[in-house]
Design an enzyme around this catalytic site. Structure first.
Site, PDB file in Angstrom:
ATOM      1  N   ASP A  21     -11.110   5.678 -46.313  1.00 32.96           N
ATOM      2  CA  ASP A  21      -9.990   4.955 -46.932  1.00 32.96           C
ATOM      3  C   ASP A  21      -9.887   5.316 -48.407  1.00 32.96           C
ATOM      4  O   ASP A  21     -10.858   5.144 -49.149  1.00 32.96           O
ATOM      5  CB  ASP A  21     -10.243   3.453 -46.748  1.00 32.96           C
ATOM      6  CG  ASP A  21      -9.153   2.607 -47.391  1.00 32.96           C
ATOM      7  OD1 ASP A  21      -8.034   3.143 -47.610  1.00 32.96           O
ATOM      8  OD2 ASP A  21      -9.412   1.426 -47.671  1.00 32.96           O
ATOM      9  N   ASP A  25      -6.891  -0.287 -48.612  1.00 36.49           N
ATOM     10  CA  ASP A  25      -6.282  -1.275 -47.713  1.00 36.49           C
ATOM     11  C   ASP A  25      -7.163  -1.567 -46.490  1.00 36.49           C
ATOM     12  O   ASP A  25      -6.774  -2.316 -45.603  1.00 36.49           O
ATOM     13  CB  ASP A  25      -4.878  -0.837 -47.274  1.00 36.49           C
ATOM     14  CG  ASP A  25      -4.904   0.379 -46.349  1.00 36.49           C
ATOM     15  OD1 ASP A  25      -5.988   0.997 -46.182  1.00 36.49           O
ATOM     16  OD2 ASP A  25      -3.845   0.717 -45.787  1.00 36.49           O
ATOM     17  N   ASP A  29      -7.115   6.825 -44.066  1.00 36.09           N
ATOM     18  CA  ASP A  29      -5.760   7.355 -44.222  1.00 36.09           C
ATOM     19  C   ASP A  29      -5.792   8.878 -44.290  1.00 36.09           C
ATOM     20  O   ASP A  29      -6.861   9.503 -44.340  1.00 36.09           O
ATOM     21  CB  ASP A  29      -5.080   6.760 -45.469  1.00 36.09           C
ATOM     22  CG  ASP A  29      -6.032   6.680 -46.659  1.00 36.09           C
ATOM     23  OD1 ASP A  29      -6.718   7.695 -46.915  1.00 36.09           O
ATOM     24  OD2 ASP A  29      -6.108   5.615 -47.309  1.00 36.09           O
ATOM     25  N   ASP A  98      -1.872  14.371 -31.644  1.00 38.02           N
ATOM     26  CA  ASP A  98      -1.779  13.602 -30.409  1.00 38.02           C
ATOM     27  C   ASP A  98      -0.304  13.509 -30.004  1.00 38.02           C
ATOM     28  O   ASP A  98       0.558  13.269 -30.846  1.00 38.02           O
ATOM     29  CB  ASP A  98      -2.315  12.184 -30.669  1.00 38.02           C
ATOM     30  CG  ASP A  98      -3.309  11.749 -29.626  1.00 38.02           C
ATOM     31  OD1 ASP A  98      -2.906  11.676 -28.452  1.00 38.02           O
ATOM     32  OD2 ASP A  98      -4.468  11.473 -29.985  1.00 38.02           O
ATOM     33  N   ASP A 200      -1.674  12.750 -24.518  1.00 35.17           N
ATOM     34  CA  ASP A 200      -2.122  11.448 -24.041  1.00 35.17           C
ATOM     35  C   ASP A 200      -1.690  11.212 -22.582  1.00 35.17           C
ATOM     36  O   ASP A 200      -0.521  11.393 -22.244  1.00 35.17           O
ATOM     37  CB  ASP A 200      -1.478  10.391 -24.950  1.00 35.17           C
ATOM     38  CG  ASP A 200      -2.097   9.024 -24.814  1.00 35.17           C
ATOM     39  OD1 ASP A 200      -3.297   8.893 -25.093  1.00 35.17           O
ATOM     40  OD2 ASP A 200      -1.371   8.090 -24.430  1.00 35.17           O
ATOM     41  N   GLU A 251      -4.919  14.966 -21.443  1.00 34.42           N
ATOM     42  CA  GLU A 251      -5.805  13.864 -21.022  1.00 34.42           C
ATOM     43  C   GLU A 251      -5.393  13.498 -19.599  1.00 34.42           C
ATOM     44  O   GLU A 251      -4.292  13.014 -19.367  1.00 34.42           O
ATOM     45  CB  GLU A 251      -5.633  12.668 -21.958  1.00 34.42           C
ATOM     46  CG  GLU A 251      -6.683  11.608 -21.701  1.00 34.42           C
ATOM     47  CD  GLU A 251      -6.321  10.232 -22.244  1.00 34.42           C
ATOM     48  OE1 GLU A 251      -7.241   9.455 -22.497  1.00 34.42           O
ATOM     49  OE2 GLU A 251      -5.119   9.914 -22.395  1.00 34.42           O
ATOM     50  N   HIS A 315     -12.617   8.127 -28.993  1.00 39.65           N
ATOM     51  CA  HIS A 315     -12.217   6.804 -29.496  1.00 39.65           C
ATOM     52  C   HIS A 315     -12.050   5.772 -28.373  1.00 39.65           C
ATOM     53  O   HIS A 315     -11.828   4.603 -28.652  1.00 39.65           O
ATOM     54  CB  HIS A 315     -10.909   6.938 -30.279  1.00 39.65           C
ATOM     55  CG  HIS A 315      -9.763   7.326 -29.398  1.00 39.65           C
ATOM     56  ND1 HIS A 315      -9.651   8.583 -28.834  1.00 39.65           N
ATOM     57  CD2 HIS A 315      -8.722   6.618 -28.936  1.00 39.65           C
ATOM     58  CE1 HIS A 315      -8.571   8.621 -28.081  1.00 39.65           C
ATOM     59  NE2 HIS A 315      -7.992   7.452 -28.118  1.00 39.65           N
ATOM     60  N   ASP A 316     -12.123   6.202 -27.123  1.00 43.54           N
ATOM     61  CA  ASP A 316     -11.989   5.267 -25.994  1.00 43.54           C
ATOM     62  C   ASP A 316     -13.320   5.002 -25.295  1.00 43.54           C
ATOM     63  O   ASP A 316     -13.374   4.179 -24.380  1.00 43.54           O
ATOM     64  CB  ASP A 316     -11.039   5.835 -24.928  1.00 43.54           C
ATOM     65  CG  ASP A 316      -9.604   5.923 -25.413  1.00 43.54           C
ATOM     66  OD1 ASP A 316      -9.207   5.077 -26.238  1.00 43.54           O
ATOM     67  OD2 ASP A 316      -8.880   6.832 -24.956  1.00 43.54           O
TER      68      ASP A 316
END
Ligand code: GLC
Length: 545
Positions: A21, A25, A29, A98, A200, A251, A315-316
Site C-alpha cells: 500500500d 488507505d 495498489d 485477469d 476467470d 481457469e 488467491h482462492d
C-alpha cells in the site's frame, strides 16, 4: 514440441490489494506493485499475473466488474496502470491481466439496463427466466456462493442467473452482441500492449440448454464444460487472440485431462494453457498417491499435444505450506520441497505472492475478521440452519480464501510494513518471524531457493520440455521421478513426510550431479545409490543417459 515463451516462463501472481500500500488507505495498489517490481524481478520470474484492477463495487474482491475499461479507485488510476505496464516491460517481464467475462457486477450499466424492463435492448445480455408455477426459482441448481443460482427481481417478476454471488449476474454468451462487446474490450487491453489473459472460470460461459433440474444439486459440475463452450472460445481465438503474441491461461474447474485437451490442444485454436483443479478442489489434504496419479494422467493426456500449469495455491486456495506441507516444525524444508515439485513437474509454474518467503495460512478468532464472500455466505447459510456458529467457523477456517489473502509480510514493523493505515484484512501475526526483509538477509532462505530453482529452469530445457516418468507409484511418502530430454536426465527425489525415509536411486543415476537440495550437507555426487532422505528433504540430480 513447439517452443513458446510462455512454456518457458515462470509466472508470479500479484494479488494487488494485499501486496503493498502506498497511499495509506489499507489496500495495496498499482503504485505499490510498481515500487516492488525489482523485488519480483530479482526472483527471476518472467510474467506477472495481476488480479482484477477494473472498476468494481468490490463484493468479490474485484471479480465483480462494473466497468471493464476503467480502474478501481482503490487500485489507482489508468495512468498508474499504464506506468505499471511500462515498468514491467522495462524490466523485460510481461504482464497478463485477469479477464472476468462469465459475469459482471450487478452495477455494470449493461445489467442496469437489462434489469430495467423486459423489452430493454440489453434484456437478453443476461439470463432471465420466469419463476416455476409455484413462484420458485427456475431450477434447483446451487451457485458457488449461494444456495440458488437464481435471484428474483421484483421489477420484472423474473429470475436472473448467477454462478457466483447475487451481485455477479452471468452474461448470456449465446447473444452475439455480448460476444462482440467482450471481444472489443479484450482488444482494448491487448492494444495497450498487455501480454495475455488469465481467464476467470472460462469454461462456465456456455450453459446447459433448458436449465433442467440436477439430480444432485450440491455437485455443481453442471455449471461448466457445457456444449457451446468450444465454439465461443474458437470464435474468441479467431477474432481476437490469434492476432497477438500473447499467452492465455484458462481457469477451468471440473476438467479431466481428456476434456482439458479440448481447451488447450495445439491444433484446437482455443487457449494456450489451463489451470485444472484436480489437486486444489479434489484433494483437500495432501494425498501423495492421488497426487501422483493426477500428474500421470495429465502428462499422458496432454503432453506433446497441449500445455499444463503447475500451482499449489493462489488467491482462492490456502497457502501450500499450511495446506499441503508442515508449516510448523519443517516450514522451510517443506516450502522448499513443494516448490521443487511445482518447478519440476511438466507445465508452467505459478508462484502466488508470499509463497516465496513461506507465508502461512491464518486462524482468526471471529468470523468478523474474515472478509471472503464465499466463506461469509456459507457461514450464514449454515448458522441459519440452526448450527452452532463456533463449529461452523472451525469447519470453514481451513479452506477459507482469506488464508492466502492476508497482506504480504515485508518486514517486522507495524502491519508487516504493508501499510501505514489500517489494513483491509488483518496481517498474519507471525510477520515478525516470516517476512521479506529477513528472507533477503538469509542466504539459505526460501526466497533464494526459489531464485535458484527458477534459474535452473532457465538454463535447462529438460525441466521444461523433458518427458516425465514416475518411479515411485503407490508410495505414500516418497516421490521420485525423472524428466528426460535427449541425453539429459533429471532425477527429482522428495520425502514428503516428517520422518527419515530410505531410498534406492535408479542404477543409471550413479554419480549423478546434485543440482539443488533443501538440506545443506548433501554430497555433490550420488556415489551411493542407497540413501536416506530426511524430513521434507528434496534433491534434484542430473546425469547423462
Ligand atoms: C474465480 C476467481 C475467484 C472468483 C470467482 C468468480 O474462481 O479466482 O476469486 O471469486 O472466479 O469470479
Amino acid at each position: 514440441m513447439k517452443q513458446k515463451w510462455w512454456k518457458e516462463a515462470v509466472v508470479y501472481k500479484v494479488y494487488w490489494r494485499s501486496f503493498y500500500d502506498t497511499d495509506g488507505d489499507g489496500y495495496g495498489d498499482i503504485n505499490g506493485v510498481i515500487q516492488k517490481l525489482d523485488y519480483i524481478k530479482k526472483l527471476g520470474v518472467d510474467v506477472i499475473w495481476l488480479n482484477p484492477v477494473y472498476k468494481s463495487p468490490d463484493k468479490d474482491n474485484g471479480y465483480d466488474i462494473s466497468d471493464y475499461r476503467a480502474i478501481m479507485d482503490k487500485a489507482g488510476t489508468m495512468e498508474d496502470w499504464e506506468r505499471l505496464l511500462e515498468e514491467v516491460h522495462n524490466r523485460d517481464m510481461k504482464l497478463i491481466m485477469d479477464l472476468v467475462v462469465n459475469h459482471t457486477s450487478d452495477q455494470h450499466n449493461w445489467f442496469q439496463e437489462s434489469r430495467s424492463s423486459e423489452d430493454n435492448r440489453k434484456r437478453d445480455w443476461y439470463i432471465w427466466r420466469d419463476p416455476k408455477p409455484d413462484g420458485g426459482p427456475p431450477n434447483n441448481w446451487r451457485s458457488y456462493f449461494t444456495p440458488s443460482t437464481w435471484e428474483y427481481d421484483e421489477k420484472t417478476g423474473q429470475y436472473y442467473f448467477h454462478s457466483f454471488a447475487i451481485e455477479q449476474p452471468d452474461l448470456n454468451w449465446r447473444n452475439p452482441e455480448v460476444r462482440e462487446a467482450i471481444f472489443d474490450m479484450m482488444k482494448f487491453w491487448l492494444d495497450k500492449g498487455i501480454d495475455g489473459f488469465r481467464m476467470d472460470v472460462i469454461n462456465l460461459l456456455a450453459k446447459i440448454e433448458g436449465f433442467p433440474d440436477a439430480e444432485k444439486p450440491e455437485k455443481i459440475n453442471y455449471l461448466g464444460n457445457n456444449p457451446g463452450i468450444h465454439q465461443y472460445l474458437q470464435e474468441m481465438n479467431e477474432k481476437v487472440l490469434r492476432h497477438y503474441d500473447i499467452m492465455t491461461v484458462g481457469e477451468i474447474p471440473f476438467v479431466t485431462p481428456e476434456d482439458g485437451l479440448k481447451y488447450v490442444g495445439e491444433d484446437r485454436g482455443e487457449l494456450d494453457t489451463l489451470f485444472h483443479f484436480q489437486v486444489a478442489d479434489d484433494m483437500p489434504e495432501w494425498d501423495m498417491v492421488q497426487f501422483k496419479d493426477i500428474q500421470k494422467k495429465w502428462f499422458e493426456g496432454i503432453f506433446g499435444k497441449g500445455w499444463n500449469s503447475q500451482f499449489l495455491n493462489n488467491h482462492d486456495h490456502t497457502r501450500k505450506v499450511t495446506r499441503y506441507g508442515n508449516d510448523k516444525a519443517y516450514r522451510e524444508e517443506s516450502a522448499k520441497l513443494l516448490a521443487t515439485m511445482v518447478h519440476t513437474l511438466p507445465g508452467t509454474p505459478y508462484i502466488f505472492q508470499g509463497e516465496e518467503i513461506g507465508m502461512t495460512g491464518v486462524d482468526f478468532d471471529s468470523i468478523k475478521d474474515y472478509q471472503d464472500i464465499a466463506m461469509k455466505n456459507k457461514y450464514r447459510e449454515e448458522v441459519d440452519k440452526g448450527r452452532d456458529p463456533e463449529e461452523v467457523l472451525e469447519e470453514l477456517k481451513p479452506l477459507s480464501r482469506d488464508n492466502s489473502r492476508t497482506p504480504v509480510q515485508w518486514d517486522a514493523s507495524e502491519n508487516a510494513g504493508f501499510t501505514d493505515g489500517e489494513p483491509w484484512i488483518a496481517v498474519n501475526p507471525n510477520y515478525k518471524e516470516i517476512n521479506v526483509e529477513k528472507a533477503l538477509d538469509e542466504p539459505h532462505s526460501i526466497y533464494y531457493y526459489y531464485q535458484k530453482l527458477i534459474a535452473l529452469r532457465k538454463e535447462n530445457d529438460v525441466m521444461i520440455y523433458g518427458d516425465y516418468e514416475d518411479l515411485s507409484e503407490g508410495d505414500e511418502r516418497l516421490y521420485m521421478y525423472t524428466r528426460n530430454l535427449e541425453e539429459h536426465s533429471w532425477l527429482i527425489v522428495l520425502n514428503h513426510s516428517d520422518e527419515n525415509q530410505e531410498l534406492t536411486l535408479p542404477n543409471e543415476s550413479i554419480n549423478a550431479e546434485l543440482k539443488i537440495s533443501n538440506y545443506e550437507d548433501v554430497p555433490e555426487k550420488a556415489s551411493n545409490l542407497q540413501t536416506t532422505l530426511r524430513p521434507h528433504e528434496a534433491r534434484i540430480y542430473s546425469y547423462i543417459k
